[in-house]
Design an enzyme around this catalytic site. Structure first.
Site, PDB file in Angstrom:
ATOM      1  N   ARG A 128       0.838  -1.213   0.000  1.00  6.77           N
ATOM      2  CA  ARG A 128       0.000   0.000   0.000  1.00  6.77           C
ATOM      3  C   ARG A 128       0.870   1.259   0.000  1.00  6.77           C
ATOM      4  O   ARG A 128       1.911   1.308   0.620  1.00  6.77           O
ATOM      5  CB  ARG A 128      -0.894   0.019   1.238  1.00  6.77           C
ATOM      6  CG  ARG A 128      -1.615   1.370   1.392  1.00  6.77           C
ATOM      7  CD  ARG A 128      -2.718   1.359   2.395  1.00  6.77           C
ATOM      8  NE  ARG A 128      -2.284   0.954   3.710  1.00  6.77           N
ATOM      9  CZ  ARG A 128      -3.112   0.702   4.709  1.00  6.77           C
ATOM     10  NH1 ARG A 128      -4.411   0.815   4.530  1.00  6.77           N
ATOM     11  NH2 ARG A 128      -2.665   0.325   5.875  1.00  6.77           N
ATOM     12  N   ARG A 161       3.004   3.781   4.885  1.00  8.50           N
ATOM     13  CA  ARG A 161       2.728   4.039   6.300  1.00  8.50           C
ATOM     14  C   ARG A 161       3.739   3.312   7.174  1.00  8.50           C
ATOM     15  O   ARG A 161       4.122   2.191   6.858  1.00  8.50           O
ATOM     16  CB  ARG A 161       1.300   3.576   6.641  1.00  8.50           C
ATOM     17  CG  ARG A 161       0.270   4.623   6.309  1.00  8.50           C
ATOM     18  CD  ARG A 161      -1.156   4.157   6.392  1.00  8.50           C
ATOM     19  NE  ARG A 161      -1.509   3.334   7.543  1.00  8.50           N
ATOM     20  CZ  ARG A 161      -2.739   2.888   7.776  1.00  8.50           C
ATOM     21  NH1 ARG A 161      -3.727   3.209   6.949  1.00  8.50           N
ATOM     22  NH2 ARG A 161      -2.994   2.138   8.816  1.00  8.50           N
ATOM     23  N   ARG A 172      -0.927  -5.572  14.429  1.00 12.41           N
ATOM     24  CA  ARG A 172      -2.259  -5.015  14.138  1.00 12.41           C
ATOM     25  C   ARG A 172      -3.267  -6.140  13.923  1.00 12.41           C
ATOM     26  O   ARG A 172      -4.418  -6.040  14.336  1.00 12.41           O
ATOM     27  CB  ARG A 172      -2.190  -4.103  12.911  1.00 12.41           C
ATOM     28  CG  ARG A 172      -1.493  -2.782  13.214  1.00 12.41           C
ATOM     29  CD  ARG A 172      -1.058  -2.062  11.964  1.00 12.41           C
ATOM     30  NE  ARG A 172      -2.155  -1.735  11.085  1.00 12.41           N
ATOM     31  CZ  ARG A 172      -2.017  -1.521   9.776  1.00 12.41           C
ATOM     32  NH1 ARG A 172      -0.828  -1.605   9.205  1.00 12.41           N
ATOM     33  NH2 ARG A 172      -3.062  -1.210   9.052  1.00 12.41           N
TER      34      ARG A 172
HETATM   35  P1  AP5 Z   1      -7.359  -0.087   2.508  1.00 16.61           P
HETATM   36  O1  AP5 Z   1      -8.616   0.320   1.829  1.00 16.61           O
HETATM   37  O2  AP5 Z   1      -6.387   0.979   2.884  1.00 16.61           O
HETATM   38  O3  AP5 Z   1      -7.656  -1.068   3.753  1.00 16.61           O
HETATM   39  P2  AP5 Z   1      -8.192  -0.743   5.203  1.00 16.61           P
HETATM   40  O4  AP5 Z   1      -9.118  -1.830   5.577  1.00 16.61           O
HETATM   41  O5  AP5 Z   1      -8.710   0.659   5.273  1.00 16.61           O
HETATM   42  O6  AP5 Z   1      -6.854  -0.920   6.022  1.00 16.61           O
HETATM   43  P3  AP5 Z   1      -6.193  -0.024   7.166  1.00 16.61           P
HETATM   44  O7  AP5 Z   1      -4.799  -0.584   7.322  1.00 16.61           O
HETATM   45  O8  AP5 Z   1      -6.277   1.446   6.896  1.00 16.61           O
HETATM   46  O9  AP5 Z   1      -7.055  -0.360   8.377  1.00 16.61           O
HETATM   47  P4  AP5 Z   1      -6.651  -0.282   9.814  1.00 16.61           P
HETATM   48  O10 AP5 Z   1      -7.957  -0.459  10.439  1.00 16.61           O
HETATM   49  O11 AP5 Z   1      -5.582  -1.203  10.239  1.00 16.61           O
HETATM   50  O12 AP5 Z   1      -5.933   1.171   9.947  1.00 16.61           O
HETATM   51  P5  AP5 Z   1      -6.500   2.601  10.372  1.00 16.61           P
HETATM   52  O13 AP5 Z   1      -5.909   3.597   9.482  1.00 16.61           O
HETATM   53  O14 AP5 Z   1      -7.954   2.579  10.576  1.00 16.61           O
HETATM   54  O15 AP5 Z   1      -6.638  -1.141   1.527  1.00 16.61           O
HETATM   55  C1  AP5 Z   1      -5.371  -1.693   1.842  1.00 16.61           C
HETATM   56  C2  AP5 Z   1      -4.548  -1.854   0.550  1.00 16.61           C
HETATM   57  O16 AP5 Z   1      -5.195  -2.819  -0.280  1.00 16.61           O
HETATM   58  C3  AP5 Z   1      -4.461  -0.573  -0.309  1.00 16.61           C
HETATM   59  O17 AP5 Z   1      -3.228  -0.544  -0.938  1.00 16.61           O
HETATM   60  C4  AP5 Z   1      -5.587  -0.735  -1.351  1.00 16.61           C
HETATM   61  O18 AP5 Z   1      -5.318  -0.045  -2.549  1.00 16.61           O
HETATM   62  C5  AP5 Z   1      -5.609  -2.249  -1.538  1.00 16.61           C
HETATM   63  N1  AP5 Z   1      -6.946  -2.790  -1.778  1.00 16.61           N
HETATM   64  C6  AP5 Z   1      -8.103  -2.439  -1.160  1.00 16.61           C
HETATM   65  N2  AP5 Z   1      -9.131  -3.181  -1.617  1.00 16.61           N
HETATM   66  C7  AP5 Z   1      -8.583  -4.037  -2.526  1.00 16.61           C
HETATM   67  C8  AP5 Z   1      -9.127  -5.086  -3.339  1.00 16.61           C
HETATM   68  N3  AP5 Z   1     -10.446  -5.390  -3.278  1.00 16.61           N
HETATM   69  N4  AP5 Z   1      -8.286  -5.780  -4.148  1.00 16.61           N
HETATM   70  C9  AP5 Z   1      -6.952  -5.480  -4.195  1.00 16.61           C
HETATM   71  N5  AP5 Z   1      -6.384  -4.493  -3.466  1.00 16.61           N
HETATM   72  C10 AP5 Z   1      -7.182  -3.796  -2.625  1.00 16.61           C
HETATM   73  O19 AP5 Z   1      -5.854   2.754  11.848  1.00 16.61           O
HETATM   74  C11 AP5 Z   1      -4.460   2.930  12.013  1.00 16.61           C
HETATM   75  C12 AP5 Z   1      -4.136   3.026  13.500  1.00 16.61           C
HETATM   76  O20 AP5 Z   1      -4.821   4.142  14.076  1.00 16.61           O
HETATM   77  C13 AP5 Z   1      -4.561   1.830  14.364  1.00 16.61           C
HETATM   78  O21 AP5 Z   1      -3.614   0.786  14.322  1.00 16.61           O
HETATM   79  C14 AP5 Z   1      -4.673   2.480  15.743  1.00 16.61           C
HETATM   80  O22 AP5 Z   1      -3.409   2.687  16.309  1.00 16.61           O
HETATM   81  C15 AP5 Z   1      -5.258   3.859  15.405  1.00 16.61           C
HETATM   82  N6  AP5 Z   1      -6.724   3.841  15.429  1.00 16.61           N
HETATM   83  C16 AP5 Z   1      -7.562   4.081  14.383  1.00 16.61           C
HETATM   84  N7  AP5 Z   1      -8.845   3.997  14.750  1.00 16.61           N
HETATM   85  C17 AP5 Z   1      -8.828   3.701  16.080  1.00 16.61           C
HETATM   86  C18 AP5 Z   1      -9.847   3.470  17.043  1.00 16.61           C
HETATM   87  N8  AP5 Z   1     -11.150   3.523  16.722  1.00 16.61           N
HETATM   88  N9  AP5 Z   1      -9.471   3.183  18.304  1.00 16.61           N
HETATM   89  C19 AP5 Z   1      -8.169   3.136  18.671  1.00 16.61           C
HETATM   90  N10 AP5 Z   1      -7.144   3.334  17.799  1.00 16.61           N
HETATM   91  C20 AP5 Z   1      -7.471   3.615  16.515  1.00 16.61           C
END
Ligand code: AP5
Length: 225
Positions: A128, A161, A172
Site C-alpha cells: 500500500r 505508512r 495489528r
Molecule cells: P485499505 O482500503 O487501505 O484497507 P483498510 O481496511 O482501510 O486498512 P487499514 O490498514 O487502513 O485499516 P486499519 O484499520 O488497520 O488502519 P486505520 O488507518 O484505521 O486497503 C489496503 C490496501 O489494499 C491498499 O493498498 C488498497 O489499494 C488495496 N486494496 C483495497 N481493496 C482491494 C481489493 N479489493 N483488491 C486489491 N487491493 C485492494 O488505523 C491505524 C491506527 O490508528 C490503528 O492501528 C490504531 O493505532 C489507530 N486507530 C484508528 N482507529 C482507532 C480506534 N477507533 N481506536 C483506537 N485506535 C485507533
C-alpha cells in the site's frame, strides 16, 4: 440530529475499508470519517494529540478510547448537516461500540463486515501507498498511481505508512482478532450486520456492498447517479 444515518465499516487491517469508504462517499454523497486518517493528520500537524498517539500507532496498538471518541464526537457535531456518515475504523472494540450506542443519534443503521484472509491482508498492506497530502489510497500492484510516487488527485507525494511493515502488521492483526473481531458477534446480535467478501477486486467488493446496503432509502435518495 442528522438527516441520514451511520454506516460502520468493520474488517481486518487491509480489508479495504478505506477504499470502499471512498467509493461509498462519492456515490452516495456521505461524509467519510476515518479515525486512522484523523489521527495521522494530528501526527502530521504535530498537535498535542499527534504527539500523544504517534508511538502507539507506529507500534500497531489501539489509541486510548477517550481520545478517539472525542475525535468522532467533534467531527459528527461539526458535520451535523451531513446526509450521513461512513465510519471507517470506529468502533474498534466493545467499549467504543458502547460509546456510540450511548451517544444520542449515533446508533449505526448498518454495520458491514468486510472479510479477508490474513495472508491476503499482509500482501495488500505491504504494497500500500498513501498520499501524504490528501490521504488517497493506492497499491503498487492493484491500484497504482498514473505517475509513480505522485498522487493522481492532488500531486502530493506517496509514501508507505510506518505501520505497514512486517512486525507491526502482525501486531495489528493480533489486536484486530482480540479487540475488534468480537464486534462482529455484537452487531450480528443487534441484527444490523451484513457480511461482504473482501477478496475480489475493489469494483466487485463495491458491487456486493451496494447490493447489501443500496436498499436503504436515505442512501438511494443521496445517490449521485
Ligand atoms: P485499505 O482500503 O487501505 O484497507 P483498510 O481496511 O482501510 O486498512 P487499514 O490498514 O487502513 O485499516 P486499519 O484499520 O488497520 O488502519 P486505520 O488507518 O484505521 O486497503 C489496503 C490496501 O489494499 C491498499 O493498498 C488498497 O489499494 C488495496 N486494496 C483495497 N481493496 C482491494 C481489493 N479489493 N483488491 C486489491 N487491493 C485492494 O488505523 C491505524 C491506527 O490508528 C490503528 O492501528 C490504531 O493505532 C489507530 N486507530 C484508528 N482507529 C482507532 C480506534 N477507533 N481506536 C483506537 N485506535 C485507533
Amino acid at each position: 440530529m442528522m438527516d441520514g444515518g451511520i454506516i460502520v465499516l468493520l474488517g481486518p487491517p487491509g480489508a479495504g475499508k478505506g477504499t470502499q469508504a471512498e467509493g461509498l462517499t462519492e456515490k452516495f454523497d456521505l461524509f467519510h470519517l476515518s479515525t486512522g486518517e484523523a489521527l495521522r493528520e494530528a501526527v502530521r500537524e504535530g498537535s498535542q494529540l499527534g504527539l500523544e498517539v504517534v508511538q502507539i500507532m507506529e507500534s500497531g496498538e489501539l489509541v486510548p478510547d477517550h481520545l478517539v471518541s472525542e475525535i468522532v464526537v467533534k467531527c459528527i457535531s461539526r458535520e451535523v448537516q451531513s446526509e450521513g456518515f461512513v465510519l471507517d475504523g470506529f468502533p474498534r472494540n466493545l467499549p467504543q461500540a458502547g460509546f456510540l450506542e450511548g451517544a444520542r443519534g449515533l446508533r449505526p443503521l448498518v454495520v458491514v463486515n468486510i472479510d479477508l484472509r490474513e495472508e491476503v491482508a499482509v500482501r495488500r498492506l505491504s504494497s500500500r501507498r498513501h498520499c501524504v497530502n490528501c490521504g488517497r489510497i493506492y497499491n503498487v500492484f492493484s491500484s497504482p498511481p498514473e505517475k509513480e510516487g505522485v498522487c493522481d488527485v492532488c500531486g502530493g507525494d506517496l509514501a508507505q505508512r510506518k505501520d505497514d511493515r512486517g512486525e507491526v502488521i502482525q501486531e495489528r492483526l493480533r489486536v484486530y482478532r482480540e479487540e475488534t473481531e468480537p464486534l462482529v458477534g455484537f452487531y450480528s446480535e443487534q441484527g444490523c450486520l451484513v457480511e461482504v467478501g473482501g477478496s475480489g477486486d475493489p469494483q466487485s467488493v463495491f458491487a456486493q456492498l451496494e447490493g447489501e446496503i443500496g436498499k436503504l432509502t436515505w442512501l438511494t435518495r443521496n445517490s449521485t447517479e
